[in-house]
Scaffold this active site. Structure first.
Site, PDB file in Angstrom:
ATOM      1  N   GLY A 205       0.828  -1.194   0.000  1.00 10.43           N
ATOM      2  CA  GLY A 205       0.000   0.000   0.000  1.00 10.43           C
ATOM      3  C   GLY A 205       0.864   1.245   0.000  1.00 10.43           C
ATOM      4  N   PRO A 207       2.603   4.819   1.171  1.00  7.46           N
ATOM      5  CA  PRO A 207       3.250   5.141   2.438  1.00  7.46           C
ATOM      6  C   PRO A 207       2.258   5.743   3.432  1.00  7.46           C
ATOM      7  CG  PRO A 207       4.399   6.147   0.589  1.00  7.46           C
ATOM      8  CD  PRO A 207       3.148   5.572   0.053  1.00  7.46           C
ATOM      9  N   GLY A 208       2.475   5.430   4.691  1.00  5.32           N
ATOM     10  CA  GLY A 208       1.684   6.070   5.744  1.00  5.32           C
ATOM     11  C   GLY A 208       0.300   5.504   5.939  1.00  5.32           C
ATOM     12  N   GLY A 210      -0.311   2.624   7.372  1.00  9.11           N
ATOM     13  CA  GLY A 210      -0.372   1.795   8.577  1.00  9.11           C
ATOM     14  C   GLY A 210       0.112   0.375   8.402  1.00  9.11           C
ATOM     15  N   LYS A 211       1.010   0.131   7.447  1.00  9.99           N
ATOM     16  CA  LYS A 211       1.509  -1.229   7.250  1.00  9.99           C
ATOM     17  C   LYS A 211       2.365  -1.666   8.433  1.00  9.99           C
ATOM     18  CE  LYS A 211       3.408  -0.102   3.349  1.00  9.99           C
ATOM     19  NZ  LYS A 211       2.885   1.267   3.266  1.00  9.99           N
ATOM     20  N   THR A 212       3.309  -0.824   8.803  1.00  8.61           N
ATOM     21  CA  THR A 212       4.165  -1.142   9.940  1.00  8.61           C
ATOM     22  C   THR A 212       3.326  -1.260  11.209  1.00  8.61           C
ATOM     23  OG1 THR A 212       5.886   0.125   8.841  1.00  8.61           O
ATOM     24  CG2 THR A 212       6.274  -0.453  11.125  1.00  8.61           C
ATOM     25  N   GLU A 428      -9.359  33.325  -7.348  1.00 13.46           N
ATOM     26  CA  GLU A 428      -9.993  32.286  -6.520  1.00 13.46           C
ATOM     27  C   GLU A 428     -11.497  32.240  -6.729  1.00 13.46           C
ATOM     28  OE1 GLU A 428      -8.325  30.039  -5.255  1.00 13.46           O
ATOM     29  OE2 GLU A 428      -6.379  31.013  -5.452  1.00 13.46           O
ATOM     30  N   ASP A 504      -2.382  25.356 -11.210  1.00  7.55           N
ATOM     31  CA  ASP A 504      -3.627  24.957 -11.888  1.00  7.55           C
ATOM     32  C   ASP A 504      -3.314  24.288 -13.222  1.00  7.55           C
ATOM     33  OD1 ASP A 504      -4.921  26.251  -9.843  1.00  7.55           O
ATOM     34  OD2 ASP A 504      -5.129  28.134 -10.963  1.00  7.55           O
TER      35      ASP A 504
HETATM   36  P1  ADP Z   1       3.511   2.630   6.628  1.00  8.03           P
HETATM   37  O1  ADP Z   1       4.367   1.602   7.275  1.00  8.03           O
HETATM   38  O2  ADP Z   1       2.343   2.039   5.891  1.00  8.03           O
HETATM   39  O3  ADP Z   1       4.245   3.594   5.784  1.00  8.03           O
HETATM   40  P2  ADP Z   1       3.000   3.340   9.337  1.00  8.03           P
HETATM   41  O4  ADP Z   1       2.442   2.059   9.796  1.00  8.03           O
HETATM   42  O5  ADP Z   1       4.392   3.614   9.724  1.00  8.03           O
HETATM   43  O6  ADP Z   1       2.825   3.501   7.775  1.00  8.03           O
HETATM   44  O7  ADP Z   1       2.034   4.505   9.825  1.00  8.03           O
HETATM   45  C1  ADP Z   1       2.519   5.723  10.289  1.00  8.03           C
HETATM   46  C2  ADP Z   1       1.608   6.287  11.354  1.00  8.03           C
HETATM   47  O8  ADP Z   1       0.368   6.700  10.797  1.00  8.03           O
HETATM   48  C3  ADP Z   1       1.241   5.304  12.420  1.00  8.03           C
HETATM   49  O9  ADP Z   1       2.178   5.286  13.431  1.00  8.03           O
HETATM   50  C4  ADP Z   1      -0.109   5.814  12.918  1.00  8.03           C
HETATM   51  O10 ADP Z   1       0.074   6.814  13.883  1.00  8.03           O
HETATM   52  C5  ADP Z   1      -0.690   6.451  11.691  1.00  8.03           C
HETATM   53  N1  ADP Z   1      -1.640   5.550  11.032  1.00  8.03           N
HETATM   54  C6  ADP Z   1      -1.534   5.083   9.769  1.00  8.03           C
HETATM   55  N2  ADP Z   1      -2.582   4.311   9.461  1.00  8.03           N
HETATM   56  C7  ADP Z   1      -3.372   4.260  10.543  1.00  8.03           C
HETATM   57  C8  ADP Z   1      -4.616   3.606  10.856  1.00  8.03           C
HETATM   58  N3  ADP Z   1      -5.252   2.834   9.947  1.00  8.03           N
HETATM   59  N4  ADP Z   1      -5.130   3.791  12.082  1.00  8.03           N
HETATM   60  C9  ADP Z   1      -4.510   4.559  12.984  1.00  8.03           C
HETATM   61  N5  ADP Z   1      -3.346   5.182  12.769  1.00  8.03           N
HETATM   62  C10 ADP Z   1      -2.772   5.054  11.567  1.00  8.03           C
HETATM   63 ZN    ZN Z   2      -5.737  28.810  -9.152  1.00  9.18          ZN
HETATM   64 MG    MG Z   3       6.405   1.438   7.242  1.00 10.17          MG
END
Ligand code: ADP
Ligand code: ZN
Ligand code: MG
Length: 611
Positions: A205, A207-208, A210-212, A428, A504
């Protein structure tokens, strides 16, 4: 890994230091110890002591006389110079003095220790220490002589402290992972029916998302040992270490089964082989081969489950993805509306909130945001509340922090010339009006001309009522027209154009291109894919997959679509010019127009026009 401080000075520095210390010890300390027992006296004293019968032993040398006192309590050995004393020998014999080597009254054990043992101990200490330092640098553990032991951290439940309750949304991913947790708790249930768990599951998925976090939650729920290692840790300075680490990791894991092995950012080692120029990276290939072998080699029924995470699944080696290895792929997508709301609520639990916060509004304004960004928004809101001296986070804090994440902080101090403020205001309002006058676009939520640190001088926020999964051709076309609305207003009112429309233009072009080349929305090219997309989760880079002639035609088509949209926007604005002036005036005065204010001005205008 390897956070231990590596000494900044080179090794040779320490070696030299040790030798210097030894030399100083030899040069000063040893003679000092000896001097303590030898006392130099005058010849007179020697003769005096001889006459008094106080000498028991004497050693006569060319230039000095060393003698020992007969007094056993005396700790010293004496020394004096020789004199042309003719019958000294006779007198010594008469006195019954023992001739020979005067034994130093040293402790033989001590001198043995000093001359033989101490240097050996010192040298081996230095050697041992150097060894340790070398190992640290090579990334080995603290145990001596175990080069290449994996530094897989063992996580147990208490350490990750995360459970599925911490992960909001992502229900499908959680469902799939729950099955794995259940298997680890209760393997018999699966065995009795003959089912084997997948050996590995791959979380993919953007980045960010929540995979980790999910992997940690699995560990927290499963209450089994959790080995976590990041892909980049495998590939280290010394060739062969990566493979050794993989071997070691799996050895450890099998000893601790049932357990979970988590490999984060697996694309660093799992990249397609032969992909590189110049024969690729040998070290990485060895590591990957070892990983493949290990995954084949262990028995899935023992309860070792391998989780891995990546945001570049398309770059992984196919061998890694075949059944029997990472045969289960768990997508962890960007959250939908409900997911965003849930994530906001999970993170809002950590901050003090005012009553009646409407998370739904915030969630609607953050389409496309990842979990990490939403967590950031909540934190920004809390920081803003502190900055404003309040004790709880308000709705306004949350909405403002959404804008901070989108466009940066407000630049309150920025001085914008009045003429430019006017241009920005018309620009705008132009966007907003074009959006509002088309049936297929999302309602305007806010217009502002407060400059932001991102460089934006103002912006129009559109928020749709509910989440959209599909976009129709009409919607895309009206979106493109909305993008051109800003520039159109400038042209209509000021008869000029400014650099303010660059973003834009970029967005309109990108959208139009994808419409033509990826979405098959034009008659000219029908349903042909004209680009290939790579890195789907990391922005989706495209590369042309068509002939040059076609590429030229694509460009023509893109230009004509944008030109039509631009004309449409110009028409809408010139049809509504009085309204455009009215809204721009209001915006210049107030700096910000909310969606409701905007709509009421619009409705008022329409009522008057119709009557
Ligand atoms: P990834 O490994 O996918 O890049 P992380 O697992 O490191 O992302 O997520 C980073 C942070 O974002 C987490 O520590 C958490 O605080 C927040 N986060 C991401 N997804 C979720 C989720 N589904 N629910 C709650 N917090 C989330
Ligand atoms: Zn504009
Ligand atoms: Mg990660």
């Amino acid at each position: 890994m390897n956070e231990q401080k590596t000494p900044k000075k080179p090794l040779i520095f320490y070696v030299v230091l040790c030798f210097l210390a030894l030399m100083i010890f030899n040069a000063l300390f040893v003679p000092m110890m000896q001097n303590m027992r030898i006392k130099e006296v005058s010849y007179n004293t020697f003769v005096q002591m001889l006459n008094d019968g106080e000498i028991s032993q004497v050693e006569y040398e060319d230039s000095q006389i060393v003698f020992a006192p007969s007094d056993k309590e005396d700790p010293y050995i004496y020394m004096t110079v020789t004199m042309p004393d003719i019958d000294i020998t006779n007198r010594l014999i008469d006195a019954g003095v023992d001739f020979g080597r005067v034994q130093e009254k040293s402790n033989p054990l001590l001198s043995f220790l000093l001359t033989w043992i101490l240097p050996v101990i010192l040298m081996s200490l230095v050697g041992f220490w150097m060894m340790r330092m070398l190992q640290k640098r090579m990334g080995g553990g603290p145990n001596a002589m175990t080069f290449g032991k994996a530094n897989a951290k063992v996580y147990v439940e208490a350490q990750t402290g995360k459970t599925f309750a911490d992960v909001a949304g992502e229900d499908e991913a959680k469902e799939a992972l729950k099955e794995i947790v259940d298997f680890l708790h209760n393997p018999k249930k699966y065995e009795s029916i003959g089912a084997t768990m997948p050996k590995g599951a791959l979380l993919v998925g953007p980045p960010g998302t929540g995979k980790t976090l999910l992997a940690k939650a699995v560990a927290g729920e499963a209450r089994v040992p959790f080995f976590s290692i990041s892909g980049s840790e495998f590939v280290e300075m010394f060739v062969g270490m990566g493979a050794a680490k993989v071997r070691d990791l799996f050895k450890q894991a099998q000893e601790k089964a049932p357990c979970i092995v988590f490999i984060d950012e697996i694309d660093t080692i799992g990249k397609k082989r032969d992909a590189g120029i110049m024969g690729g990276n040998d070290e990485r290939e060895q590591t990957l081969n070892q990983l493949l072998t290990e995954m084949d080699g262990f028995d899935g029924r023992k309860g070792v489950v391998i989780l891995a995470a990546t945001n570049r699944p398309d770059s992984l080696d196919p061998a890694l993805l075949r059944p029997g290895r990472f045969d289960r792929r768990i997508p962890v997508e960007l959250p939908d509306l409900a997911g965003r709301e849930a994530i906001l609520k999970v993170h809002a639990k950590q901050v003090k909130l005012e009553d009646n916060i409407d998370f739904n509004t915030v969630a609607r304004a953050t389409a496309g945001a990842s979990g990490a960004e939403l967590a950031n928004i909540v934190n920004e809101a809390a920081l803003r509340a502190v900055r404003c001296g309040r004790s709880a986070v308000s709705q306004e804090d949350l909405e403002e922090s959404v804008e901070v994440v989108i466009a940066g902080y407000q630049r309150k101090s920025a001085v914008i010339p009045q003429k430019e403020r006017e241009i920005v205001a018309y620009h705008e309002v132009g966007h907003a009006l074009v959006a509002a006058r088309q049936s297929n676009s999302a309602p305007v939520h806010k217009i502002t001309i407060v400059p932001r640190t991102s460089g934006a001088l103002g912006y129009t926020l559109q928020v749709s009522e509910d989440e959209q999964v599909l976009m129709s051709k009409e919607e895309i076309l009206s979106k493109i027209a909305t993008f051109t609305g800003g520039r159109a207003a400038e042209e209509l009112i000021f008869k000029t154009c400014t650099s303010g429309a660059s973003n834009d233009i970029e967005q309109a072009t990108k959208l139009t291109r994808s419409m033509v080349t990826q979405l098959g929305m034009t008659d000219d090219f029908d349903m042909t894919a004209l680009v290939t997309v790579s890195n789907q989760y990391l922005g989706g880079d495209t590369s042309m997959a068509c002939s040059e002639q076609t590429a030229a035609k694509i460009d023509e088509k893109v230009i004509s679509i944008i030109r039509d949209a631009h004309k449409k926007a110009l028409k809408i604005l010139s049809d509504n010019e009085p309204l455009l002036h009215q809204l721009a005036k209001f915006l210049l005065e107030k700096e910000t127009i909310t969606g409701e204010q905007f709509m009421s001005i619009l409705e008022e205008y329409d009522r008057q026009a119709n009557s």
